[in-house]
Design a protein around this motif. Structure first.
Motif, PDB file in Angstrom:
ATOM      1  N   MET A   1      72.710 -21.558 -43.525  1.00  0.00           N
ATOM      2  CA  MET A   1      71.969 -20.368 -43.203  1.00  0.00           C
ATOM      3  C   MET A   1      71.327 -20.536 -41.840  1.00  0.00           C
ATOM      4  SD  MET A   1      68.640 -18.883 -45.104  1.00  0.00           S
ATOM      5  CE  MET A   1      69.538 -17.508 -45.748  1.00  0.00           C
ATOM      6  N   GLU A   2      71.438 -19.538 -41.020  1.00  0.00           N
ATOM      7  CA  GLU A   2      70.844 -19.559 -39.697  1.00  0.00           C
ATOM      8  C   GLU A   2      69.498 -18.846 -39.746  1.00  0.00           C
ATOM      9  OE1 GLU A   2      72.282 -18.097 -35.408  1.00  0.00           O
ATOM     10  OE2 GLU A   2      73.813 -19.026 -36.652  1.00  0.00           O
ATOM     11  N   THR A   3      68.445 -19.517 -39.267  1.00  0.00           N
ATOM     12  CA  THR A   3      67.112 -18.912 -39.319  1.00  0.00           C
ATOM     13  C   THR A   3      66.514 -18.690 -37.937  1.00  0.00           C
ATOM     14  OG1 THR A   3      66.024 -21.057 -39.484  1.00  0.00           O
ATOM     15  CG2 THR A   3      66.586 -19.954 -41.549  1.00  0.00           C
ATOM     16  N   GLY A   4      66.910 -19.449 -36.975  1.00  0.00           N
ATOM     17  CA  GLY A   4      66.360 -19.371 -35.624  1.00  0.00           C
ATOM     18  C   GLY A   4      66.670 -20.665 -34.899  1.00  0.00           C
ATOM     19  N   LYS A  12      56.544 -23.536 -48.455  1.00  0.00           N
ATOM     20  CA  LYS A  12      56.685 -22.582 -49.553  1.00  0.00           C
ATOM     21  C   LYS A  12      55.304 -22.081 -49.947  1.00  0.00           C
ATOM     22  CE  LYS A  12      58.874 -22.123 -54.075  1.00  0.00           C
ATOM     23  NZ  LYS A  12      57.862 -21.417 -54.797  1.00  0.00           N
ATOM     24  N   ASP A  13      55.222 -20.781 -50.182  1.00  0.00           N
ATOM     25  CA  ASP A  13      54.003 -20.183 -50.705  1.00  0.00           C
ATOM     26  C   ASP A  13      54.439 -19.091 -51.669  1.00  0.00           C
ATOM     27  OD1 ASP A  13      51.009 -19.908 -50.601  1.00  0.00           O
ATOM     28  OD2 ASP A  13      51.594 -17.855 -50.082  1.00  0.00           O
ATOM     29  N   GLY A  14      54.112 -19.268 -52.948  1.00  0.00           N
ATOM     30  CA  GLY A  14      54.554 -18.307 -53.952  1.00  0.00           C
ATOM     31  C   GLY A  14      56.065 -18.243 -53.995  1.00  0.00           C
ATOM     32  N   GLY A  15      56.605 -17.053 -53.911  1.00  0.00           N
ATOM     33  CA  GLY A  15      58.053 -16.870 -53.961  1.00  0.00           C
ATOM     34  C   GLY A  15      58.718 -16.807 -52.610  1.00  0.00           C
ATOM     35  N   SER A  16      58.013 -17.252 -51.566  1.00  0.00           N
ATOM     36  CA  SER A  16      58.571 -17.172 -50.218  1.00  0.00           C
ATOM     37  C   SER A  16      58.643 -18.536 -49.550  1.00  0.00           C
ATOM     38  CB  SER A  16      57.711 -16.254 -49.341  1.00  0.00           C
ATOM     39  OG  SER A  16      57.691 -14.950 -49.839  1.00  0.00           O
ATOM     40  N   LEU A  17      59.618 -18.658 -48.670  1.00  0.00           N
ATOM     41  CA  LEU A  17      59.738 -19.807 -47.771  1.00  0.00           C
ATOM     42  C   LEU A  17      59.496 -19.303 -46.365  1.00  0.00           C
ATOM     43  CD1 LEU A  17      63.063 -21.406 -49.073  1.00  0.00           C
ATOM     44  CD2 LEU A  17      60.742 -22.196 -49.511  1.00  0.00           C
ATOM     45  N   ALA A  32      62.446 -17.238 -51.725  1.00  0.00           N
ATOM     46  CA  ALA A  32      62.704 -18.622 -52.135  1.00  0.00           C
ATOM     47  C   ALA A  32      63.844 -18.726 -53.139  1.00  0.00           C
ATOM     48  CB  ALA A  32      61.440 -19.252 -52.716  1.00  0.00           C
ATOM     49  N   ALA A  33      64.072 -17.702 -53.951  1.00  0.00           N
ATOM     50  CA  ALA A  33      65.124 -17.755 -54.962  1.00  0.00           C
ATOM     51  C   ALA A  33      66.495 -17.401 -54.397  1.00  0.00           C
ATOM     52  CB  ALA A  33      64.782 -16.809 -56.119  1.00  0.00           C
ATOM     53  N   THR A  34      66.548 -16.380 -53.531  1.00  0.00           N
ATOM     54  CA  THR A  34      67.838 -15.890 -53.039  1.00  0.00           C
ATOM     55  C   THR A  34      68.148 -16.317 -51.611  1.00  0.00           C
ATOM     56  OG1 THR A  34      66.903 -13.845 -52.148  1.00  0.00           O
ATOM     57  CG2 THR A  34      67.594 -13.836 -54.484  1.00  0.00           C
ATOM     58  N   LEU A  35      67.138 -16.795 -50.892  1.00  0.00           N
ATOM     59  CA  LEU A  35      67.225 -17.149 -49.470  1.00  0.00           C
ATOM     60  C   LEU A  35      67.528 -15.943 -48.580  1.00  0.00           C
ATOM     61  CD1 LEU A  35      68.965 -20.637 -49.589  1.00  0.00           C
ATOM     62  CD2 LEU A  35      66.523 -20.089 -49.526  1.00  0.00           C
TER      63      LEU A  35
END
Length: 102
Positions: A1-4, A12-17, A32-35
């Motif tokens: 996966m390309e992010t930058g 990670k915080d809650g359901g987010s990366l 965080a679950a599906t990216l």
């Protein structure tokens, strides 16, 4: 996966990366679950370290001499906090059970 360009930190915080991209001077928010990409926001030059607290993400930017405060829900920069030159790590004050990112 390309992010930058040059990702240097993932927290990670809650359901987010959150991925800090040192080279492209931005932060991306992923589910965080599906990216799946949920957002991208520009911060100061060379983001380096982040902590999450109270619904905000705090990101130090080494070459901007600042910490960006990002509202996690809206994923927008709410303020820039000036610092001494080259901020690196951060520490939260007070009693907290919140995610510090590390």
């Amino acid at each position: 996966m390309e992010t930058g360009l040059m990702p240097v930190e993932i927290i990670k915080d809650g359901g987010s990366l959150f991925v800090l991209n040192h080279g492209s001077h931005d932060v991306v928010k992923l589910d965080a679950a599906t990216l799946e990409l949920q957002g991208k926001v520009s911060v100061g030059d060379n983001p380096y370290y982040a902590v999450a607290s109270g619904g905000n993400l705090y990101v130090s930017s080494m070459d901007a001499d600042a910490v960006s405060e990002i509202d996690i829900e809206s994923f927008t920069v709410t303020r820039e906090i000036p610092t001494a030159a080259g901020p690196h790590a951060m520490v939260l004050e007070g009693d907290t059970d919140e995610n510090t990112g590390h």
